[in-house]
Design an enzyme around this catalytic site. Structure first.
Site, PDB file in Angstrom:
ATOM      1  N   CYS A   1      39.044  41.754  25.525  1.00  0.00           N
ATOM      2  CA  CYS A   1      38.494  40.289  25.603  1.00  0.00           C
ATOM      3  C   CYS A   1      36.985  40.546  24.844  1.00  0.00           C
ATOM      4  O   CYS A   1      36.271  41.228  25.260  1.00  0.00           O
ATOM      5  CB  CYS A   1      38.286  39.758  26.673  1.00  0.00           C
TER       6      CYS A   1
ATOM      7  N   HIS B   1      41.306  44.345  29.072  1.00  0.00           N
ATOM      8  CA  HIS B   1      40.263  44.705  30.113  1.00  0.00           C
ATOM      9  C   HIS B   1      39.069  45.825  29.524  1.00  0.00           C
ATOM     10  O   HIS B   1      38.042  45.793  30.069  1.00  0.00           O
ATOM     11  CB  HIS B   1      40.952  45.442  31.326  1.00  0.00           C
TER      12      HIS B   1
ATOM     13  N   SER C   1      42.428  40.620  39.054  1.00  0.00           N
ATOM     14  CA  SER C   1      41.254  40.297  39.965  1.00  0.00           C
ATOM     15  C   SER C   1      40.703  38.812  39.934  1.00  0.00           C
ATOM     16  O   SER C   1      40.420  38.344  41.152  1.00  0.00           O
ATOM     17  CB  SER C   1      40.016  40.987  39.273  1.00  0.00           C
ATOM     18  N   ASN C   2      40.896  38.207  39.012  1.00  0.00           N
ATOM     19  CA  ASN C   2      40.542  36.670  38.912  1.00  0.00           C
ATOM     20  C   ASN C   2      41.328  35.843  39.701  1.00  0.00           C
ATOM     21  O   ASN C   2      41.027  35.060  40.460  1.00  0.00           O
ATOM     22  CB  ASN C   2      40.268  36.302  37.489  1.00  0.00           C
TER      23      ASN C   2
ATOM     24  N   CYS D   1      43.516  32.150  29.756  1.00  0.00           N
ATOM     25  CA  CYS D   1      42.292  32.004  28.940  1.00  0.00           C
ATOM     26  C   CYS D   1      42.383  32.495  27.743  1.00  0.00           C
ATOM     27  O   CYS D   1      43.311  33.008  27.104  1.00  0.00           O
ATOM     28  CB  CYS D   1      41.179  32.672  29.790  1.00  0.00           C
TER      29      CYS D   1
ATOM     30  N   GLU E   1      38.639  46.964  34.077  1.00  0.00           N
ATOM     31  CA  GLU E   1      37.334  46.778  33.242  1.00  0.00           C
ATOM     32  C   GLU E   1      36.064  47.279  33.791  1.00  0.00           C
ATOM     33  O   GLU E   1      35.343  47.696  32.780  1.00  0.00           O
ATOM     34  CB  GLU E   1      37.045  45.242  33.653  1.00  0.00           C
TER      35      GLU E   1
ATOM     36  N   THR F   1      33.624  40.444  34.453  1.00  0.00           N
ATOM     37  CA  THR F   1      33.845  39.271  34.174  1.00  0.00           C
ATOM     38  C   THR F   1      34.695  38.336  34.878  1.00  0.00           C
ATOM     39  O   THR F   1      34.497  37.126  34.945  1.00  0.00           O
ATOM     40  CB  THR F   1      34.146  39.093  32.699  1.00  0.00           C
TER      41      THR F   1
ATOM     42  N   CYS G   1      32.788  35.422  33.051  1.00  0.00           N
ATOM     43  CA  CYS G   1      33.186  34.524  32.008  1.00  0.00           C
ATOM     44  C   CYS G   1      33.730  33.197  32.331  1.00  0.00           C
ATOM     45  O   CYS G   1      33.825  32.785  33.479  1.00  0.00           O
ATOM     46  CB  CYS G   1      34.455  35.221  31.333  1.00  0.00           C
TER      47      CYS G   1
ATOM     48  N   HIS H   1      38.860  49.211  38.941  1.00  0.00           N
ATOM     49  CA  HIS H   1      39.486  48.253  38.081  1.00  0.00           C
ATOM     50  C   HIS H   1      39.456  48.648  36.617  1.00  0.00           C
ATOM     51  O   HIS H   1      38.265  49.034  36.249  1.00  0.00           O
ATOM     52  CB  HIS H   1      39.047  46.905  38.361  1.00  0.00           C
TER      53      HIS H   1
END
Length: 316
Positions: A101, A79, A229-230, A17, A131, A170, A200, A129
């Protein structure tokens, strides 16, 4: 011997991304500007291949700021970090570059604004995590309460149910998060949500592509790291969307071929921190064993680009 036929559904969008692209570029530009070593607090993005490549170029990855010398630049990961980290770097007069980000920074700004308006925050995210740690660390202790599940919402203890707002990590599952938001709104009708979805665009787009691809495929592989995570959410979304075998692989060598015996179609996607070279490696591994026909499953087109910080665009 003729190879068995296989339809390979390739998700689009997939892989890198704009935030990940920018973070990697920041490390590479910092190495060009200041030379090696450049220190990076936490993995710049959650992908071993990417981290190893940057390490080979002269990046040194550490977990905490106190592992960095005062006289070398340090970069904060994509993150995000708690406010205490740049404050400590400034106190030591270090050169630091924040690779957070911009979409994570947006959540930080949102949390700060709500705090200034007297609201207590609830964060939907995964405990531990980076983030989540970074976002919760924008505000004083006790000002951000973490919920991970719908069940957590029933037990969270707030200061004043009339003075609440929520933000989210996100990289969460869009569907899971919608359930948690609904539970928050049912229990706390006055709770204030984000102006625009915190999850996001890249996370949402990758999940939508998986939902379109999963019902067609006998099996699905997500190229990504176990601590991403994503990427892990994509595996879950694939399984929920009707693909019985949905698995995470870091690269082609991780593929369990015995589990895939007898398939006639496979879906391939990748988390937002997985480079295209690893996706191609997986596709090539299937070409070695099957007569592959590739079909693109495209649900969105992405043309987002984030600028790198000004300090890297100025001469040394």
């Amino acid at each position: 011997m003729t190879k068995p036929a296989l339809t390979l559904y390739l998700a689009a969008p997939r892989g890198f991304c704009a935030g990940v692209d920018r973070a990697i570029k920041i490390v590479e530009m910092a190495l060009e500007k200041w030379g090696a070593p450049v220190y990076v607090r936490h993995e710049i993005v959650h992908n071993k291949f990417v981290v190893d490549d940057l390490r080979d170029k002269g990046a040194v990855f550490v977990e905490e700021l106190d592992e960095c010398p005062d006289d070398r630049p340090v970069i904060f990961s994509a993150h995000g970090v708690p406010k205490s980290v740049p404050a400590a770097a400034s106190a030591r007069q270090m050169i630091y570059v924040d690779a957070t980000c911009p979409l994570v920074s947006k959540v930080h700004i949102e949390a700060q604004r709500h705090h200034e308006n007297g609201l207590q925050m609830i964060m939907i995210g995964h405990e531990g995590h980076p983030e989540t740690v970074g976002t919760m660390g924008q505000l004083p202790p006790g000002e951000v309460l973490l919920v991970e599940t719908v069940e957590d919402v029933a037990h969270v203890e707030v200061r004043d149910p009339e003075q609440l707002a929520f933000v989210t990590q996100t990289t969460l599952s869009v569907d899971d998060t919608a359930d948690i938001v609904a539970a928050l709104q049912a229990r706390f009708p006055a709770i204030v949500g984000p102006h625009k979805e915190d999850i996001c665009y890249a996370t949402t787009n990758r999940q939508e592509a998986v939902k379109a691809m999963a019902p067609k495929a006998d099996a699905m592989l997500v190229v990504g790291a176990p601590n991403s995570s994503n990427s892990r959410r994509l595996v879950e979304v694939g399984a929920r969307a009707g693909c019985q075998y949905s698995q995470l692989v870091q690269r082609a060598t991780d593929i369990d071929w015995r589990a895939l015996e007898g398939i006639s179609s496979i879906g391939i996607t990748a988390g937002a921190s997985a480079p295209e070279v690893l996706i191609n490696e997986v596709i090539d591994a299937f070409r070695d064993r099957y007569d592959v026909t590739v079909e693109l499953v495209e649900t969105a087109q992405e043309n987002v680009e984030f600028k790198v910080p000004r300090v890297l665009r100025e001469p040394a």
